[in-house]
Design a protein around this motif. Structure first.
Motif, mmCIF file in Angstrom:
data_model
loop_
_atom_site.group_PDB
_atom_site.id
_atom_site.type_symbol
_atom_site.label_atom_id
_atom_site.label_comp_id
_atom_site.label_asym_id
_atom_site.label_seq_id
_atom_site.Cartn_x
_atom_site.Cartn_y
_atom_site.Cartn_z
ATOM 1 N N PHE A 87 0.763 -1.190 -0.166
ATOM 2 C CA PHE A 87 -0.073 0.200 -0.063
ATOM 3 C C PHE A 87 1.005 1.428 -0.034
ATOM 4 C CE2 PHE A 87 -2.915 3.084 2.198
ATOM 5 C CZ PHE A 87 -3.806 3.091 1.341
ATOM 6 N N SER A 88 2.036 1.081 0.671
ATOM 7 C CA SER A 88 3.069 2.478 0.784
ATOM 8 C C SER A 88 3.326 2.774 -0.582
ATOM 9 C CB SER A 88 4.068 2.045 1.523
ATOM 10 O OG SER A 88 4.856 1.196 0.944
ATOM 11 N N GLY A 89 3.791 1.576 -1.649
ATOM 12 C CA GLY A 89 4.087 1.687 -3.044
ATOM 13 C C GLY A 89 2.897 2.358 -3.793
ATOM 14 N N PHE A 90 2.130 1.919 -3.455
ATOM 15 C CA PHE A 90 0.506 2.285 -4.243
ATOM 16 C C PHE A 90 0.457 3.817 -3.920
ATOM 17 C CE2 PHE A 90 -4.090 3.093 -4.177
ATOM 18 C CZ PHE A 90 -4.370 2.664 -5.565
ATOM 19 N N ILE A 91 0.470 4.232 -2.696
ATOM 20 C CA ILE A 91 0.197 5.579 -2.370
ATOM 21 C C ILE A 91 1.284 6.676 -2.905
ATOM 22 C CG2 ILE A 91 0.173 7.324 -0.264
ATOM 23 C CD1 ILE A 91 -2.357 5.818 -0.638
ATOM 24 N N VAL A 102 2.961 6.077 -5.309
ATOM 25 C CA VAL A 102 2.715 6.473 -7.093
ATOM 26 C C VAL A 102 1.353 7.405 -7.396
ATOM 27 C CG1 VAL A 102 2.016 5.403 -9.025
ATOM 28 C CG2 VAL A 102 3.895 4.355 -7.819
ATOM 29 N N LYS A 103 0.385 6.969 -6.509
ATOM 30 C CA LYS A 103 -0.850 7.954 -6.537
ATOM 31 C C LYS A 103 -0.656 9.356 -6.018
ATOM 32 C CE LYS A 103 -3.579 4.928 -8.527
ATOM 33 N NZ LYS A 103 -4.139 4.996 -9.864
ATOM 34 N N THR A 104 0.270 9.618 -5.223
ATOM 35 C CA THR A 104 0.437 11.001 -4.707
ATOM 36 C C THR A 104 1.525 11.630 -5.572
ATOM 37 O OG1 THR A 104 1.925 10.154 -3.083
ATOM 38 C CG2 THR A 104 -0.437 10.297 -2.421
ATOM 39 N N GLY A 105 2.143 11.027 -6.275
ATOM 40 C CA GLY A 105 3.183 11.502 -7.091
ATOM 41 C C GLY A 105 4.375 11.679 -6.372
ATOM 42 N N ALA A 106 4.508 11.187 -5.164
ATOM 43 C CA ALA A 106 5.915 11.041 -4.377
ATOM 44 C C ALA A 106 6.926 10.343 -5.057
ATOM 45 C CB ALA A 106 5.684 10.669 -3.223
ATOM 46 N N VAL A 107 6.395 9.447 -5.910
ATOM 47 C CA VAL A 107 7.360 8.439 -6.541
ATOM 48 C C VAL A 107 6.792 8.267 -7.992
ATOM 49 C CG1 VAL A 107 8.657 6.050 -6.909
ATOM 50 C CG2 VAL A 107 8.224 7.317 -4.600
ATOM 51 N N LYS A 108 7.713 8.395 -9.046
ATOM 52 C CA LYS A 108 7.142 8.526 -10.317
ATOM 53 C C LYS A 108 7.121 6.874 -10.849
ATOM 54 C CE LYS A 108 7.000 12.848 -10.893
ATOM 55 N NZ LYS A 108 5.724 13.777 -11.037
ATOM 56 N N ILE A 122 7.675 -2.445 -4.868
ATOM 57 C CA ILE A 122 7.310 -2.203 -6.498
ATOM 58 C C ILE A 122 6.160 -3.003 -6.825
ATOM 59 C CG2 ILE A 122 8.271 -3.467 -8.301
ATOM 60 C CD1 ILE A 122 11.132 -3.565 -6.811
ATOM 61 N N THR A 123 5.505 -4.012 -5.974
ATOM 62 C CA THR A 123 4.395 -4.561 -6.043
ATOM 63 C C THR A 123 3.024 -3.439 -6.049
ATOM 64 O OG1 THR A 123 5.149 -6.651 -5.258
ATOM 65 C CG2 THR A 123 2.671 -6.248 -5.496
ATOM 66 N N GLY A 124 3.301 -2.668 -5.085
ATOM 67 C CA GLY A 124 2.419 -1.389 -4.959
ATOM 68 C C GLY A 124 2.395 -0.511 -6.036
ATOM 69 N N MET A 125 3.582 -0.446 -6.762
ATOM 70 C CA MET A 125 3.661 0.552 -7.722
ATOM 71 C C MET A 125 2.965 -0.134 -9.196
ATOM 72 S SD MET A 125 7.584 1.586 -7.470
ATOM 73 C CE MET A 125 7.714 3.028 -8.922
ATOM 74 N N ILE A 126 3.119 -1.394 -9.153
ATOM 75 C CA ILE A 126 2.588 -2.152 -10.208
ATOM 76 C C ILE A 126 1.059 -2.071 -10.249
ATOM 77 C CG2 ILE A 126 2.100 -4.621 -11.173
ATOM 78 C CD1 ILE A 126 4.929 -5.124 -10.418
ATOM 79 N N ILE A 127 0.523 -2.421 -8.922
ATOM 80 C CA ILE A 127 -1.036 -2.196 -8.945
ATOM 81 C C ILE A 127 -1.312 -0.671 -9.008
ATOM 82 C CG2 ILE A 127 -2.925 -2.274 -7.017
ATOM 83 C CD1 ILE A 127 -1.156 -4.289 -5.715
ATOM 84 N N ALA A 128 -0.636 0.292 -8.423
ATOM 85 C CA ALA A 128 -1.093 1.672 -8.830
ATOM 86 C C ALA A 128 -1.141 2.119 -10.536
ATOM 87 C CB ALA A 128 -0.003 2.686 -8.371
ATOM 88 N N ALA A 129 -0.364 1.264 -11.049
ATOM 89 C CA ALA A 129 -0.393 1.594 -12.669
ATOM 90 C C ALA A 129 -1.330 0.904 -13.514
ATOM 91 C CB ALA A 129 1.116 1.374 -13.209
ATOM 92 N N SER A 130 -1.878 -0.093 -12.751
ATOM 93 C CA SER A 130 -2.785 -1.013 -13.421
ATOM 94 C C SER A 130 -4.184 -0.361 -13.525
ATOM 95 C CB SER A 130 -2.899 -2.410 -12.790
ATOM 96 O OG SER A 130 -1.771 -2.753 -12.524
ATOM 97 N N PRO A 131 -4.851 -0.669 -14.596
ATOM 98 C CA PRO A 131 -6.089 0.079 -15.024
ATOM 99 C C PRO A 131 -7.331 -0.922 -14.282
ATOM 100 C CG PRO A 131 -5.428 -1.555 -16.976
ATOM 101 C CD PRO A 131 -4.245 -1.383 -15.814
ATOM 102 N N ILE A 132 -7.516 -0.506 -13.033
ATOM 103 C CA ILE A 132 -8.544 -1.307 -12.128
ATOM 104 C C ILE A 132 -9.907 -1.635 -12.849
ATOM 105 C CG2 ILE A 132 -9.827 -1.286 -10.154
ATOM 106 C CD1 ILE A 132 -6.670 -1.345 -9.740
ATOM 107 N N LYS A 133 -10.224 -0.692 -13.778
ATOM 108 C CA LYS A 133 -11.489 -1.043 -14.488
ATOM 109 C C LYS A 133 -11.548 -2.244 -15.460
ATOM 110 C CE LYS A 133 -13.207 3.951 -13.946
ATOM 111 N NZ LYS A 133 -13.574 5.157 -14.646
ATOM 112 N N ASN A 134 -10.521 -2.289 -16.087
ATOM 113 C CA ASN A 134 -10.532 -3.390 -16.932
ATOM 114 C C ASN A 134 -10.115 -4.751 -16.586
ATOM 115 O OD1 ASN A 134 -10.968 -1.240 -18.620
ATOM 116 N ND2 ASN A 134 -8.706 -0.793 -19.322
#
Length: 308
Positions: free
Chosen positions: A19-23, A25-31, A205-217
């Motif tokens: 979740f930390s990786g996800f957050i 990426v979503k907040t822009g703290a990490v590209k 890294i796993t959180g980053m992958i999830i953040a970049a994934s198209p949830i709707k699809n």
């Protein structure tokens, strides 16, 4: 029951790190573009250090025998997974079937499995996990690579196997372990520090992958549901049943079962991009099986501690 509770706790801890990786990426703290650099750091430096570090212990004949035992059990379970996948996917049609087969065959042993094994069984467990990863990588870069690439280039495959950092580090670690080579603190301490990064970095890294994934699809393709059922339920159940039938138990058995029961390998997404498969399908397999593992991995731990 105790192992199941510990597993559940550790899976939750891992998901907090995810979740930390996800957050971030979503907040822009990490590209998100930094994902490849982080992945390269993990694969080429951190995981090899972790594997070598697990072998930095005094030689024990029983441990060495268990390493060979773990290698044999790992090969058995990997072959079982391949057989199940081919049998159940024989009639599947579509351009994305090869990448789905790959996702069913190969678990996320390095990213998800190693941190869990480290938490559950310590350095000895990691030694047996490295045996699994050795067999895993050999199969991945031979059968797995041939499936997703739709080709069989023996020269390229052999080169890939013997240049894979995880396999090289296993050989180095075994040499240190068997020969009893003492490493000075000035070398062993940096290796230990680097090894400690594995869990937070792999989960980040796993959180980053999830953040970049198209949830709707993620829920629009039936092949994704096939991968979930085969990877997370059928393969673990059959493997556990085989161990039960042949009375295979103990730490080594627990380690290889848990590694084989992990979610779809995250490299599925990499291969999808490399060989022109639907990236959304590959990402959905990785992400959804990772989420489901918060339930299935403790369940597997409970079963193996009560039935085998």
């Amino acid at each position: 029951m105790m192992l199941a509770l510990i597993t559940a706790k550790q899976v939750i801890v891992l998901f907090i790190l995810i979740f930390s990786g996800f957050i971030c990426v979503k907040t822009g703290a990490v590209k998100i573009e930094g994902r490849k650099a982080f992945s390269d750091l993990l694969v080429y430096f951190v995981v090899p250090c972790m594997i070598i570090n697990s072998y930095l212990t005094e030689f024990d004949d029983n441990i060495f025998k268990n390493i060979l035992y773990a290698l044999g059990l790992s090969i058995l379970l990997l072959v079982v997974g391949f057989a199940i996948t081919f049998l159940l996917s024989f009639k599947l049609k579509g351009d994305n079937v090869p990448i789905v087969r790959f996702g069913c065959m190969f678990s996320n042993a390095a990213y998800m499995g190693f941190p869990l094994i480290q938490a559950l069984f310590g350095s000895e467990g990691l030694i047996y996990a490295s045996a699994f990863v050795t067999a895993f990588n050999i199969f991945l870069w031979t059968l797995g690579y041939s499936i997703v690439s739709r080709t069989f280039d023996l020269k390229a495959i052999v080169k890939k196997i013997f240049t894979t950092p995880a396999i090289i580090s296993v050989f180095i670690g075994l040499l240190i372990f068997i020969a009893g080579i003492p490493l000075p603190d000035i070398i062993s301490q940096p290796i230990s520090y680097a090894a400690a990064i594995n869990t937070p970095l792999s989960m980040f890294i796993t959180g980053m992958i999830i953040a970049a994934s198209p949830i709707k699809n993620m829920f629009n393709n039936k092949l994704v549901y096939f991968a979930i059922i085969v990877r997370m339920f059928i393969i673990p159940v059959v493997c556990i049943a085989i161990f039960k039938i042949f009375n295979i138990s103990g730490m080594v058995a627990d380690v290889v079962i848990i590694l084989e029961a992990c979610p779809c390998a995250s490299i599925s997404s990499v291969f999808a991009v490399q060989f022109g498969y639907d990236e959304d399908v590959a990402a959905a397999m990785v992400v959804l099986t990772t989420f489901i593992s918060i339930i299935t991995l403790p369940a597997v731990a409970l079963i193996i501690t009560t039935l085998i």
